[in-house]
Design a protein around this motif. Sequence first.
Motif, PDB file in Angstrom:
ATOM      1  N   UNK A   1      54.819  18.326  62.376  1.00 17.57           N
ATOM      2  CA  UNK A   1      53.500  19.017  62.701  1.00 17.57           C
ATOM      3  C   UNK A   1      52.676  17.543  62.628  1.00 17.57           C
ATOM      4  N   UNK A   2      52.706  16.776  62.081  1.00 20.90           N
ATOM      5  CA  UNK A   2      52.077  15.394  62.159  1.00 20.90           C
ATOM      6  C   UNK A   2      52.518  14.572  63.318  1.00 20.90           C
ATOM      7  N   UNK A   3      53.276  15.077  64.171  1.00 21.92           N
ATOM      8  CA  UNK A   3      53.905  14.216  65.217  1.00 21.92           C
ATOM      9  C   UNK A   3      54.652  12.891  64.873  1.00 21.92           C
ATOM     10  N   UNK A   4      55.338  13.119  63.755  1.00 24.21           N
ATOM     11  CA  UNK A   4      56.117  11.918  63.027  1.00 24.21           C
ATOM     12  C   UNK A   4      57.426  12.236  62.794  1.00 24.21           C
ATOM     13  N   UNK A   5      58.337  11.543  63.125  1.00 21.67           N
ATOM     14  CA  UNK A   5      59.816  11.481  62.682  1.00 21.67           C
ATOM     15  C   UNK A   5      60.301  10.182  62.049  1.00 21.67           C
ATOM     16  N   UNK A   6      61.035  10.881  60.877  1.00 23.74           N
ATOM     17  CA  UNK A   6      61.590   9.702  60.039  1.00 23.74           C
ATOM     18  C   UNK A   6      62.438   8.564  60.864  1.00 23.74           C
TER      19      UNK A   6
ATOM     20  N   UNK B   1      49.974   9.936  72.341  1.00 24.01           N
ATOM     21  CA  UNK B   1      50.594   8.409  72.068  1.00 24.01           C
ATOM     22  C   UNK B   1      50.390   8.188  70.658  1.00 24.01           C
ATOM     23  N   UNK B   2      50.918   7.013  70.099  1.00 18.76           N
ATOM     24  CA  UNK B   2      50.677   6.782  68.752  1.00 18.76           C
ATOM     25  C   UNK B   2      49.356   6.281  68.345  1.00 18.76           C
ATOM     26  N   UNK B   3      48.707   5.905  69.088  1.00 16.37           N
ATOM     27  CA  UNK B   3      46.955   5.560  68.989  1.00 16.37           C
ATOM     28  C   UNK B   3      46.403   6.849  68.796  1.00 16.37           C
ATOM     29  N   UNK B   4      46.716   7.771  69.651  1.00 12.78           N
ATOM     30  CA  UNK B   4      46.024   9.436  69.618  1.00 12.78           C
ATOM     31  C   UNK B   4      46.492   9.875  68.142  1.00 12.78           C
ATOM     32  N   UNK B   5      47.644   9.780  68.002  1.00 13.26           N
ATOM     33  CA  UNK B   5      48.220  10.402  66.764  1.00 13.26           C
ATOM     34  C   UNK B   5      47.374   9.914  65.499  1.00 13.26           C
TER      35      UNK B   5
ATOM     36  N   UNK C   1      51.793  22.735  68.583  1.00 15.26           N
ATOM     37  CA  UNK C   1      50.494  22.600  69.036  1.00 15.26           C
ATOM     38  C   UNK C   1      49.774  22.912  67.930  1.00 15.26           C
ATOM     39  N   UNK C   2      48.902  21.833  67.403  1.00 18.54           N
ATOM     40  CA  UNK C   2      47.651  21.964  66.259  1.00 18.54           C
ATOM     41  C   UNK C   2      46.500  21.990  66.919  1.00 18.54           C
ATOM     42  N   UNK C   3      45.802  23.256  67.073  1.00 22.89           N
ATOM     43  CA  UNK C   3      44.380  23.313  67.748  1.00 22.89           C
ATOM     44  C   UNK C   3      44.761  23.194  69.025  1.00 22.89           C
ATOM     45  N   UNK C   4      44.070  22.087  69.799  1.00 19.10           N
ATOM     46  CA  UNK C   4      44.150  21.745  70.877  1.00 19.10           C
ATOM     47  C   UNK C   4      45.067  20.793  71.289  1.00 19.10           C
TER      48      UNK C   4
ATOM     49  N   UNK D   1      64.442  11.354  65.943  1.00 23.47           N
ATOM     50  CA  UNK D   1      63.644  11.363  67.314  1.00 23.47           C
ATOM     51  C   UNK D   1      63.016  12.871  67.643  1.00 23.47           C
ATOM     52  N   UNK D   2      61.939  13.094  67.870  1.00 20.76           N
ATOM     53  CA  UNK D   2      61.307  14.238  68.119  1.00 20.76           C
ATOM     54  C   UNK D   2      61.880  14.682  69.702  1.00 20.76           C
ATOM     55  N   UNK D   3      62.806  15.448  69.822  1.00 22.38           N
ATOM     56  CA  UNK D   3      63.431  15.279  71.286  1.00 22.38           C
ATOM     57  C   UNK D   3      63.097  16.627  72.084  1.00 22.38           C
TER      58      UNK D   3
END
Length: 267
Positions: A54-59, A80-84, A70-73, A63-65
Amino acid sequence: MSELIRVKDLRVVACGERGETEIVKGVSFALEKGEVLALIGESGSGKTTIALALLGYARRGCRLSGGVVQVGEHNMLALSEHELQGLRGNRVSYIAQSAAAAFNPAKKLIDQVVEGALIHGLGTRAVLEAKAIELFRDLALPDPDNIGQRYPHQVSGGQLQRVMAAMALISDPLLVVLDEPTTALDVTTQIDVLRAFKRVVRERGATAVYVSHDLAVVAQMADQIVVLNGGQIFEQSATAPLLKGPAHEYTRSLLAAARPDTTIRPP
Protein backbone atom coordinates in the motif's frame (compact mmCIF):
# COMPACT_ATOMS: atom_id res chain seq x y z
CA MET A 1 -19.36 6.62 -0.81
CA SER A 2 -16.56 6.14 -3.31
CA GLU A 3 -13.61 3.87 -2.68
CA LEU A 4 -10.51 5.64 -1.37
CA ILE A 5 -8.33 2.53 -1.38
CA ARG A 6 -8.62 -0.19 -4.01
CA VAL A 7 -6.38 -3.24 -4.21
CA LYS A 8 -7.05 -5.53 -7.16
CA ASP A 9 -5.29 -8.81 -7.96
CA LEU A 10 -2.15 -7.82 -6.02
CA ARG A 11 0.73 -10.22 -6.56
CA VAL A 12 4.13 -10.23 -4.85
CA VAL A 13 7.01 -12.60 -5.55
CA ALA A 14 10.08 -13.55 -3.52
CA CYS A 15 13.24 -13.65 -5.62
CA GLY A 16 15.82 -16.34 -4.91
CA GLU A 17 18.55 -18.40 -6.48
CA ARG A 18 15.98 -20.81 -7.89
CA GLY A 19 13.83 -18.10 -9.39
CA GLU A 20 10.70 -16.37 -8.19
CA THR A 21 8.07 -17.73 -5.81
CA GLU A 22 4.68 -16.06 -5.54
CA ILE A 23 3.97 -15.15 -1.90
CA VAL A 24 0.92 -12.89 -2.38
CA LYS A 25 -1.52 -14.50 -4.79
CA GLY A 26 -4.10 -12.20 -6.30
CA VAL A 27 -5.40 -10.31 -3.26
CA SER A 28 -8.23 -7.78 -3.71
CA PHE A 29 -10.09 -5.50 -1.30
CA ALA A 30 -11.34 -1.91 -1.03
CA LEU A 31 -11.94 0.74 1.64
CA GLU A 32 -14.04 3.85 1.73
CA LYS A 33 -12.83 7.04 3.38
CA GLY A 34 -12.87 6.73 7.16
CA GLU A 35 -12.97 2.93 7.23
CA VAL A 36 -10.55 0.68 9.09
CA LEU A 37 -9.66 -2.64 7.49
CA ALA A 38 -7.77 -5.36 9.34
CA LEU A 39 -5.40 -7.80 7.68
CA ILE A 40 -5.20 -10.81 9.95
CA GLY A 41 -3.37 -14.10 9.80
CA GLU A 42 -0.54 -16.08 11.31
CA SER A 43 3.12 -15.32 10.71
CA GLY A 44 3.95 -15.80 7.04
CA SER A 45 0.38 -15.25 5.85
CA GLY A 46 1.39 -12.19 3.79
CA LYS A 47 -0.35 -9.50 5.82
CA THR A 48 2.67 -7.21 6.31
CA THR A 49 3.80 -7.76 2.71
CA ILE A 50 0.37 -6.60 1.53
CA ALA A 51 0.36 -3.64 3.92
CA LEU A 52 3.76 -2.48 2.67
CA ALA A 53 2.50 -2.73 -0.92
CA LEU A 54 0.00 0.00 0.00
CA LEU A 55 3.06 2.24 0.38
CA GLY A 56 4.44 1.04 -2.95
CA TYR A 57 7.15 -0.87 -1.12
CA ALA A 58 8.45 -4.43 -1.21
CA ARG A 59 10.98 -5.78 1.25
CA ARG A 60 14.44 -6.77 0.08
CA GLY A 61 14.28 -9.95 -1.94
CA CYS A 62 10.66 -9.34 -2.96
CA ARG A 63 9.03 -7.69 -5.96
CA LEU A 64 5.56 -6.25 -6.55
CA SER A 65 4.79 -8.27 -9.66
CA GLY A 66 1.23 -7.39 -10.60
CA GLY A 67 -2.12 -5.87 -9.84
CA VAL A 68 -3.35 -2.43 -8.86
CA VAL A 69 -2.88 -0.58 -5.57
CA GLN A 70 -4.91 2.61 -5.83
CA VAL A 71 -4.62 5.15 -2.98
CA GLY A 72 -6.75 8.15 -3.79
CA GLU A 73 -5.72 9.14 -7.30
CA HIS A 74 -2.38 7.32 -7.12
CA ASN A 75 -1.63 3.84 -8.47
CA MET A 76 1.24 3.03 -6.13
CA LEU A 77 2.60 0.27 -8.37
CA ALA A 78 2.94 2.60 -11.35
CA LEU A 79 4.93 5.37 -9.66
CA SER A 80 8.66 6.02 -9.75
CA GLU A 81 10.70 5.85 -6.56
CA HIS A 82 10.94 9.65 -6.58
CA GLU A 83 7.15 9.97 -6.82
CA LEU A 84 6.70 7.44 -4.02
CA GLN A 85 9.06 9.37 -1.77
CA GLY A 86 6.80 12.38 -2.22
CA LEU A 87 3.83 10.38 -0.93
CA ARG A 88 5.36 8.40 1.92
CA GLY A 89 5.12 10.25 5.22
CA ASN A 90 2.75 12.63 3.47
CA ARG A 91 -0.29 11.04 1.81
CA VAL A 92 0.49 7.56 3.16
CA SER A 93 1.94 6.89 6.61
CA TYR A 94 3.22 3.88 8.51
CA ILE A 95 3.22 2.93 12.20
CA ALA A 96 5.73 0.15 12.82
CA GLN A 97 5.87 -2.63 15.40
CA SER A 98 8.77 -1.18 17.35
CA ALA A 99 8.89 2.52 18.08
CA ALA A 100 12.20 2.03 19.90
CA ALA A 101 13.82 1.00 16.62
CA ALA A 102 12.16 3.81 14.66
CA PHE A 103 13.36 6.82 16.66
CA ASN A 104 16.75 8.53 16.67
CA PRO A 105 17.93 8.43 20.31
CA ALA A 106 19.92 11.65 19.88
CA LYS A 107 17.01 13.86 18.79
CA LYS A 108 14.08 15.26 20.76
CA LEU A 109 10.69 13.70 20.12
CA ILE A 110 9.09 16.89 18.82
CA ASP A 111 11.84 17.32 16.22
CA GLN A 112 11.27 13.80 14.91
CA VAL A 113 7.48 14.11 14.87
CA VAL A 114 7.51 17.24 12.69
CA GLU A 115 10.54 16.38 10.53
CA GLY A 116 8.71 14.54 7.76
CA ALA A 117 5.97 17.15 7.50
CA LEU A 118 8.62 19.89 7.29
CA ILE A 119 10.43 18.03 4.50
CA HIS A 120 7.16 17.75 2.58
CA GLY A 121 6.47 21.46 3.09
CA LEU A 122 3.22 20.93 4.97
CA GLY A 123 3.60 23.90 7.30
CA THR A 124 5.97 26.04 9.31
CA ARG A 125 7.74 24.57 12.33
CA ALA A 126 5.53 26.60 14.69
CA VAL A 127 2.32 25.38 13.04
CA LEU A 128 3.47 21.76 12.95
CA GLU A 129 4.69 21.78 16.55
CA ALA A 130 1.29 23.11 17.65
CA LYS A 131 -0.37 20.33 15.65
CA ALA A 132 1.95 17.75 17.22
CA ILE A 133 0.97 18.92 20.71
CA GLU A 134 -2.69 18.63 19.74
CA LEU A 135 -2.04 15.05 18.62
CA PHE A 136 -0.15 14.29 21.85
CA ARG A 137 -3.21 15.46 23.76
CA ASP A 138 -5.61 13.42 21.60
CA LEU A 139 -3.41 10.34 22.10
CA ALA A 140 -3.62 10.77 25.88
CA LEU A 141 0.09 11.37 26.35
CA PRO A 142 1.08 12.86 29.71
CA ASP A 143 2.08 16.53 29.80
CA PRO A 144 1.37 16.99 26.06
CA ASP A 145 2.73 20.54 26.00
CA ASN A 146 6.19 19.39 27.10
CA ILE A 147 6.62 15.69 26.35
CA GLY A 148 8.01 16.53 22.92
CA GLN A 149 11.08 18.06 24.58
CA ARG A 150 12.10 14.63 25.90
CA TYR A 151 14.34 12.11 24.17
CA PRO A 152 13.09 8.62 23.25
CA HIS A 153 14.75 6.96 26.24
CA GLN A 154 12.94 9.34 28.60
CA VAL A 155 9.44 7.96 27.88
CA SER A 156 7.89 4.54 28.26
CA GLY A 157 7.40 2.06 25.42
CA GLY A 158 3.67 2.71 25.30
CA GLN A 159 4.20 6.47 25.25
CA LEU A 160 6.77 6.16 22.47
CA GLN A 161 4.34 4.08 20.42
CA ARG A 162 1.76 6.87 20.72
CA VAL A 163 4.33 9.48 19.74
CA MET A 164 4.98 7.43 16.59
CA ALA A 165 1.24 7.54 15.87
CA ALA A 166 1.40 11.34 16.14
CA MET A 167 4.29 11.31 13.65
CA ALA A 168 2.20 9.26 11.21
CA LEU A 169 -0.93 11.40 11.57
CA ILE A 170 0.59 14.88 11.50
CA SER A 171 0.40 15.02 7.69
CA ASP A 172 -3.33 14.14 7.63
CA PRO A 173 -2.58 11.18 5.34
CA LEU A 174 -5.06 9.55 2.99
CA LEU A 175 -4.06 6.21 4.50
CA VAL A 176 -2.27 5.10 7.65
CA VAL A 177 -0.91 1.56 7.94
CA LEU A 178 -0.57 0.17 11.47
CA ASP A 179 1.72 -2.86 11.42
CA GLU A 180 1.13 -4.74 14.70
CA PRO A 181 1.98 -1.54 16.59
CA THR A 182 1.50 -2.99 20.08
CA THR A 183 3.16 -6.39 19.73
CA ALA A 184 6.20 -5.39 21.78
CA LEU A 185 4.12 -4.04 24.69
CA ASP A 186 2.80 -5.81 27.76
CA VAL A 187 -0.91 -6.56 27.81
CA THR A 188 -1.96 -3.68 30.09
CA THR A 189 0.01 -1.13 28.07
CA GLN A 190 -1.26 -2.66 24.85
CA ILE A 191 -4.85 -2.03 25.92
CA ASP A 192 -4.13 1.62 26.79
CA VAL A 193 -2.30 2.28 23.52
CA LEU A 194 -4.92 0.60 21.36
CA ARG A 195 -7.66 2.55 23.11
CA ALA A 196 -5.81 5.77 22.22
CA PHE A 197 -5.30 4.63 18.62
CA LYS A 198 -8.96 3.72 18.30
CA ARG A 199 -10.14 7.08 19.59
CA VAL A 200 -7.85 9.14 17.35
CA VAL A 201 -8.53 7.09 14.22
CA ARG A 202 -12.29 7.42 14.73
CA GLU A 203 -12.32 11.07 15.75
CA ARG A 204 -10.11 12.15 12.84
CA GLY A 205 -11.96 10.06 10.28
CA ALA A 206 -8.73 8.34 9.28
CA THR A 207 -8.68 5.56 6.70
CA ALA A 208 -6.50 2.80 8.06
CA VAL A 209 -5.21 -0.70 7.48
CA TYR A 210 -4.42 -2.53 10.71
CA VAL A 211 -2.13 -5.58 10.56
CA SER A 212 -2.41 -8.12 13.36
CA HIS A 213 -2.37 -11.81 14.19
CA ASP A 214 -4.91 -11.30 16.99
CA LEU A 215 -8.65 -11.20 16.24
CA ALA A 216 -9.40 -9.98 19.76
CA VAL A 217 -7.50 -6.78 18.95
CA VAL A 218 -8.77 -6.06 15.45
CA ALA A 219 -12.37 -6.77 16.45
CA GLN A 220 -12.33 -3.49 18.35
CA MET A 221 -10.61 -1.46 15.61
CA ALA A 222 -11.86 -2.66 12.24
CA ASP A 223 -14.94 -2.16 10.09
CA GLN A 224 -13.80 -4.96 7.77
CA ILE A 225 -11.58 -7.99 8.29
CA VAL A 226 -9.55 -9.80 5.64
CA VAL A 227 -8.32 -13.21 6.79
CA LEU A 228 -5.10 -14.32 5.08
CA ASN A 229 -3.26 -17.61 4.86
CA GLY A 230 -0.43 -18.49 2.51
CA GLY A 231 -0.71 -15.18 0.65
CA GLN A 232 -4.38 -15.74 -0.19
CA ILE A 233 -7.66 -14.42 1.17
CA PHE A 234 -9.54 -17.15 3.02
CA GLU A 235 -12.37 -14.95 4.23
CA GLN A 236 -13.43 -11.33 3.92
CA SER A 237 -16.34 -9.66 5.68
CA ALA A 238 -17.61 -6.82 7.78
CA THR A 239 -16.37 -7.33 11.33
CA ALA A 240 -19.59 -8.15 13.18
CA PRO A 241 -20.86 -10.95 10.91
CA LEU A 242 -17.40 -12.48 10.61
CA LEU A 243 -17.03 -12.69 14.38
CA LYS A 244 -20.57 -13.96 14.83
CA GLY A 245 -20.33 -16.69 12.24
CA PRO A 246 -16.97 -17.19 10.52
CA ALA A 247 -17.38 -19.19 7.33
CA HIS A 248 -13.93 -20.73 7.13
CA GLU A 249 -12.38 -23.23 9.52
CA TYR A 250 -9.13 -21.26 9.54
CA THR A 251 -10.98 -18.13 10.73
CA ARG A 252 -12.67 -20.18 13.44
CA SER A 253 -9.26 -21.39 14.61
CA LEU A 254 -7.99 -17.79 14.84
CA LEU A 255 -11.07 -16.77 16.77
CA ALA A 256 -10.64 -19.67 19.18
CA ALA A 257 -7.00 -18.70 19.73
CA ALA A 258 -7.72 -15.02 20.39
CA ARG A 259 -6.56 -14.05 23.86
CA PRO A 260 -9.36 -12.58 25.98
CA ASP A 261 -6.90 -10.41 27.91
CA THR A 262 -6.19 -8.37 24.77
CA THR A 263 -9.81 -7.44 24.09
CA ILE A 264 -10.20 -3.65 24.02
CA ARG A 265 -13.11 -2.10 25.85
CA PRO A 266 -14.60 1.19 24.60
CA PRO A 267 -13.30 4.18 26.55
